[in-house]
Design an enzyme around this catalytic site. Structure first.
Site, PDB file in Angstrom:
ATOM      1  N   ASP A 333      36.025  43.922  37.685  1.00 50.31           N
ATOM      2  CA  ASP A 333      35.490  42.835  36.862  1.00 50.31           C
ATOM      3  C   ASP A 333      35.899  41.470  37.402  1.00 50.31           C
ATOM      4  O   ASP A 333      36.872  41.344  38.148  1.00 50.31           O
ATOM      5  CB  ASP A 333      35.973  42.972  35.418  1.00 50.31           C
ATOM      6  CG  ASP A 333      37.487  42.843  35.298  1.00 50.31           C
ATOM      7  OD1 ASP A 333      38.183  43.457  36.125  1.00 50.31           O
ATOM      8  OD2 ASP A 333      37.969  42.133  34.402  1.00 50.31           O
ATOM      9  N   GLU A 334      35.173  40.471  36.989  1.00 50.82           N
ATOM     10  CA  GLU A 334      35.523  39.068  37.190  1.00 50.82           C
ATOM     11  C   GLU A 334      36.031  38.788  38.610  1.00 50.82           C
ATOM     12  O   GLU A 334      37.156  38.328  38.806  1.00 50.82           O
ATOM     13  CB  GLU A 334      36.561  38.637  36.145  1.00 50.82           C
ATOM     14  CG  GLU A 334      36.008  38.713  34.730  1.00 50.82           C
ATOM     15  CD  GLU A 334      37.006  38.295  33.664  1.00 50.82           C
ATOM     16  OE1 GLU A 334      36.580  37.715  32.657  1.00 50.82           O
ATOM     17  OE2 GLU A 334      38.207  38.570  33.831  1.00 50.82           O
ATOM     18  N   ALA A 335      35.186  39.095  39.589  1.00 51.08           N
ATOM     19  CA  ALA A 335      35.540  38.879  40.991  1.00 51.08           C
ATOM     20  C   ALA A 335      34.657  37.768  41.572  1.00 51.08           C
ATOM     21  O   ALA A 335      33.550  38.039  42.046  1.00 51.08           O
ATOM     22  CB  ALA A 335      35.377  40.170  41.788  1.00 51.08           C
TER      23      ALA A 335
END
Length: 766
Positions: A333-335
C-alpha cells in the site's frame, strides 16, 4: 444443521452466571459474545466442583487443558481424573463442521462435542463466559458453580476472523501482545495480523542484517500532537525496540495454543524508509533518509533491483522459519512512485519487461515476491493497492479503501478479506465527546461496526464465496501505550467478533448492548481498559410538516435521561426526557444518563441548535457524500447544528472524495436573506483540501439569478476555512452553491496522486 433457537426468539433465554445456587430460579439474560447460532434452555442445572471429573483424550489436548487451567487457576476447585457421576467430557463428532461445536449441559454432565480441537476450544470459550467473571481475575471464592442446563449448537459464518496491530509506529512488550491474543481467543477470533515493519521502526530481528535491529528499529524522536498541527513539534527522545526471534517464537506458540494464527506483515515496496535508513543501497537514490519520526507516506521506497530482491528474499527466509502461517502479508500500500519515475534502473526495468508504467512496475515487484513465497509453499496477502497495474496471480486482497477493491478482486476469482476504513479502522474516534483522547481522525462508533456487512454489494452468490471474512485494524500513530490500544480496540473488536461469527438472523444490536454491559464486567476483571460509551447520549434533529424536533438517545435504554435548556448541568431535578423536543428557536441543551441510584453514569451531552432560515428546508446535492463520511446526509447541512471544530468525521460534516459538488437549497417561499456562510475542513496531512473555487448564486422563485459571487475563503482557525457571502436584504427562494474540488493531490504531499477529500459543514442562511 444448526437448529433455530425458538426459545430465544420468544425472549426467554436464561443463563445461570455469577455463581447460581439451587434456589436461583430468577432468569438471567444471555451474556455470551459472540452470540451462539442456536440455544435451547432446559430444566435443571449442573454443578462444577472438586468432585467433577474431566474426561478428554490427546485429540482435545489444547482445549481441555485450557478449561482445566481456567477453572483451577480461577478458583479453589480441582477437577479430578477419578470416575464420578459429575463429569465434563470431550467427544469427537465427525458430523460437526471444522470450527463448530455442540455444548450440552445437563444435570449429570457437560458434553463438548466437536470434530476438531479448534471447535472444542470455542466451546470452552462459551463455557468460560457462563462462569462467574471472578474466574478471570482468579478471585472466585466459592467451591462450586451451578450452570443452567442447556444445549448450544454453534459455528462461525466466516473462516477469517481477525484483528491487526501495528507495532511499527509504537512498540509494545511481549506481555501485552499475549494479553491482546488472549482477548482474541475469548472472542473466538482466529487470526492475529502483526504489522512488524514501518517507516518509523523495524520490529523483528533479522540475523543476516543486524543493522535492522541497530538502526532501523530506532528513531531519533517522535512527533508531538497531531500530524496536522503546524509547525510540527517533536519530543527529542530516542524511541524504538524490536522483538528477538526467540520472543517471536514464544508469541507464535502462545497464539497457536489458543488456535490463533499469527500472520506477519513485512511491508514492501512502500513504508520501508526505516529499512532504507539502515541499508541506503536499497533505495533509488543511495542516500540515507533516516528513520521517519512523524507519520504519513514517504517517497523513499524499495528500488526494484536485484540486490533489493535478494535482501527481501533473505528476510523472508528468516520470517518463514518463525511463522508457520499459510499467508505472509507483504503490504503493497501507499507506495509513491516519484523515486521510480526518476530512477534510471527503474525505467530500464520497465522497458526491459515491457511494462506500461510505474504501476505495472509495482505489480511486477509484488508478483516476483509472490512467486518466491509460492516456491516456499506460502501465499501472499496485500492491501488493495496491489490491484493497481495488475493483480499477482494467487494473491489475497485486503480491501481497506472501501469495498471497490474487494469487488474487483472477487470478480477476478481472488480471495478477499474486508478491512474498510468505514467499519474496521479502530484508530478512528469512537465518540463525539470532546474529552476523547487524540486519534488520527474519522468517526467509527460501536453501532456502525456492529452493522457491518462483510459481503459487499455488487457480488453474486458465487463471487461472495471469495470473501473469507474481515478484520479490525489498529494503526498506532496516536496510541503510545497499551492502555490506549485497549481503549481504541474494545469494545469495537467485540462487536466485530459477533459480526464475523454470528449469522445475521441471530444478531440484534439492542440485545448485543445488553450482553456487552455484562461482558464489560469480565473485561474489568481482565484489567482491560474498555472505552465504555454505552451510556453516552446521541442527539438527532428531525423535520416534518409539524415542525423541527430534537431527539435524545443512549445506547442503553434502561436508564433515564435528564436534561436542561438554561445552560445548567443536568441532575435528577432537571427535566426528564420522555419524547422529542420541539425546537422553534435557538436552543442549548445539556443532558446526562442516571442509574437507578441517582448516580450520573454518562458524560454530559451538550448541543447547540441555531435556527436559521434554511433549517428544515429542502436541499439537493449533485453527488452523494462518501459512505464513509455521510454524516447526517444532505439534510445535515441545514439542520442548525455545526460540526466539530476539531474533527471532520462527526455526524455533521459531509465528505466527498474527488467530486465537485453543487448544492441547491429551496427555502420554500420567497424569503429575505442577508448572509450565507459555511466552512470547510482543511487538513492536507489527511488528504483533505479546502476548495479553491466556490460560486454562490441567489435565485428568485423562477430560478433567475439575483446575484452570483465567486467567493473566497478566510482562515477559520486550525484546519478550518470559512466562507461568507453578504447579499443585503435580498428577496430570494433558492440558493445555489457550486464547489470545485481541489483535484489531485500534488507531488510531495501526503496522498500525492490521489483525489483530494472535500469536507463541508452547516450552511447558515440569515
Amino acid at each position: 444443521m444448526i437448529r433455530c433457537n425458538v426459545l430465544k426468539l420468544l425472549g426467554v433465554i436464561v443463563f445461570c452466571v455469577f455463581g447460581c445456587t439451587k434456589n436461583a430460579d430468577q432468569p438471567l439474560d444471555s451474556v455470551i459474545i459472540p452470540n451462539p447460532q442456536a440455544q435451547i434452555i432446559q430444566l435443571g442445572y449442573f454443578t462444577i466442583s472438586s468432585n467433577t471429573q474431566l474426561i478428554a483424550d490427546e485429540y482435545f489436548k489444547l482445549s481441555s487443558s485450557f478449561l482445566k487451567n481456567f477453572i483451577e487457576n480461577g478458583s479453589s476447585i480441582r477437577l479430578n481424573k477419578d470416575k464420578s457421576e459429575s463429569k465434563i467430557s470431550f467427544q469427537f463428532d465427525s458430523t460437526i463442521e471444522k470450527e463448530g461445536y455442540h455444548l450440552k449441559i445437563s444435570e449429570n454432565d457437560i458434553i463438548i462435542s466437536a470434530q476438531t480441537d479448534i471447535g472444542a476450544f470455542y466451546a470452552v470459550q462459551t463455557l468460560r463466559q457462563l462462569l462467574p467473571p471472578a474466574f478471570e481475575s482468579q478471585t472466585f471464592e466459592d467451591n462450586q458453580i451451578h450452570l443452567q442446563a442447556q444445549e448450544i449448537e454453534d459455528a462461525p459464518q466466516f473462516v477469517y476472523r481477525g484483528m491487526h496491530l501495528d507495532v511499527g509506529r509504537h512498540f509494545f512488550p511481549v506481555a501485552f501482545i499475549k494479553k491482546y491474543i488472549d482477548m482474541l481467543a475469548l472472542l473466538k477470533m482466529n487470526t492475529f495480523h502483526w504489522h512488524l515493519t514501518e517507516d518509523q521502526g523495524w520490529r523483528i530481528e533479522i540475523k543476516k542484517y543486524p543493522k535492522l535491529q541497530e538502526v532501523a528499529a530506532w528513531r531519533d524522536e517522535t512527533l508531538i500532537g497531531h500530524y496536522n498541527d503546524m509547525p510540527h513539534q517533536f519530543d527529542g527522545k530516542r524511541y524504538g525496540g524490536y522483538y528477538t526471534q526467540e520472543e517471536v517464537k514464544e508469541i507464535v506458540a502462545y497464539a497457536s495454543a489458543r488456535h490463533i494464527t499469527v500472520i506477519p506483515e513485512i511491508e514492501m515496496p512502500g513504508h520501508s524508509q526505516a529499512a532504507i535508513a539502515a541499508y541506503p543501497n536499497l533505495g533509488c537514490t543511495g542516500e540515507n533518509p533516516g528513520v521517519a519520526k512523524f507519520w504519513g507516506v514517504f517517497e523513499d521506497i524499495y528500488c526494484p533491483k536485484e540486490e533489493t530482491f535478494a535482501f527481501l528474499e533473505d528476510i523472508l527466509d528468516e520470517v518463514l522459519e518463525l511463522f508457520p502461517s499459510e499467508y505472509i502479508h507483504i503490504g503493497g500500500d501507499e507506495a509513491p512512485k516519484t523515486r521510480w519515475e526518476n530512477c534510471e534502473s527503474c525505467q530500464a526495468l520497465i522497458k526491459k519487461e515491457g511494462l506500461k508504467d510505474e504501476h505495472e512496475l509495482q505489480s511486477y515487484f509484488i508478483t516476483r515476491m509472490e512467486k518466491y513465497l509460492n516456491s516456499k509453499g506460502r501465499q501472499i496477502i496485500g492491501w488493495d493497492e496491489i490491484l493497481e497495474g495488475g493483480l499477482a496471480p494467487n494473491a489475497t486482497v485486503m480491501s481497506w479503501r472501501g469495498v471497490e477493491g474487494a469487488v474487483a478482486a472477487a470478480k477476478q476469482g481472488h480471495k478477499v478479506i474486508m478491512t474498510p476504513t468505514s467499519h474496521c479502522y479502530f484508530d478512528y474516534y469512537q465518540s463525539e465527546n470532546d474529552t476523547e483522547p487524540l486519534a488520527i481522525g474519522g468517526f467509527l462508533p460501536l453501532e456502525k461496526v456492529y452493522h457491518f456487512n462483510p459481503i459487499p454489494e455488487g457480488l453474486t452468490a458465487e463471487e461472495s464465496q471469495f470473501v473469507l471474512g474481515a478484520q479490525g485494524n489498529l494503526w498506532t500513530e496516536y496510541m503510545r501505550d497499551e492502555k490506549q490500544v485497549e481503549y481504541m480496540a474494545f469494545p469495537r473488536a467485540i462487536a466485530l467478533s459477533e459480526v464475523l461469527w454470528t449469522s445475521e438472523e441471530h444478531r440484534n444490536y439492542e440485545d448485543f448492548v445488553k450482553r456487552l454491559e455484562h461482558f464489560q464486567k469480565r473485561m474489568d476483571m481482565l484489567n482491560v481498559n474498555v472505552a465504555n460509551h454505552l451510556y453516552e447520549i446521541k442527539g438527532t434533529i428531525q423535520s416534518n410538516e409539524n415542525g423541527i424536533f430534537f431527539q435524545l438517545k443512549s445506547e442503553s435504554n434502561s436508564n433515564p435521561i435528564f436534561y436542561t435548556t438554561d445552560g445548567s448541568e443536568p441532575n435528577l431535578k432537571s427535566y426528564k426526557y420522555e419524547k422529542a423536543l420541539s425546537v422553534s428557536e435557538d436552543l442549548l441543551i445539556k443532558a446526562a444518563v442516571f442509574d437507578e441510584n441517582g448516580k450520573q453514569i454518562s458524560s454530559i451531552f451538550e448541543e447547540t441548535i441555531e435556527i436559521h432560515k434554511a433549517v428544515g428546508k429542502k436541499i439537493e446535492l449533485s453527488v452523494e457524500p462518501s459512505k464513509v463520511y455521510s454524516g447526517s446526509g444532505a439534510a445535515g447541512l441545514i439542520n442548525g447544528i455545526q460540526g466539530s471544530d476539531k474533527r471532520y468525521g462527526d455526524k455533521e460534516w459531509l465528505g466527498f472524495w474527488g467530486d465537485d459538488l453543487e448544492i441547491l437549497i429551496d427555502l420554500g417561499t420567497t424569503t429575505q436573506i442577508n448572509k450565507i456562510s459555511t466552512r470547510f475542513y482543511d487538513a492536507i496531512g489527511q488528504w483533505i483540501y479546502a476548495p479553491s473555487i466556490i460560486e454562490v448564486a441567489v435565485l428568485d422563485s423562477e430560478r433567475n439569478n439575483l446575484t452570483k459571487n465567486n467567493a473566497t475563503l478566510d482562515d477559520g482557525g486550525k484546519n478550518l476555512k470559512n466562507l461568507e457571502v453578504r447579499v443585503e436584504n435580498l428577496d430570494a427562494r433558492y440558493i445555489h452553491i457550486n464547489i470545485k474540488n481541489y483535484g489531485v493531490i500534488p507531488d510531495g504531499a501526503q496522498g500525492a496522486g490521489h483525489k483530494a477529500w472535500l469536507f463541508v459543514d452547516e450552511i447558515v442562511v440569515e
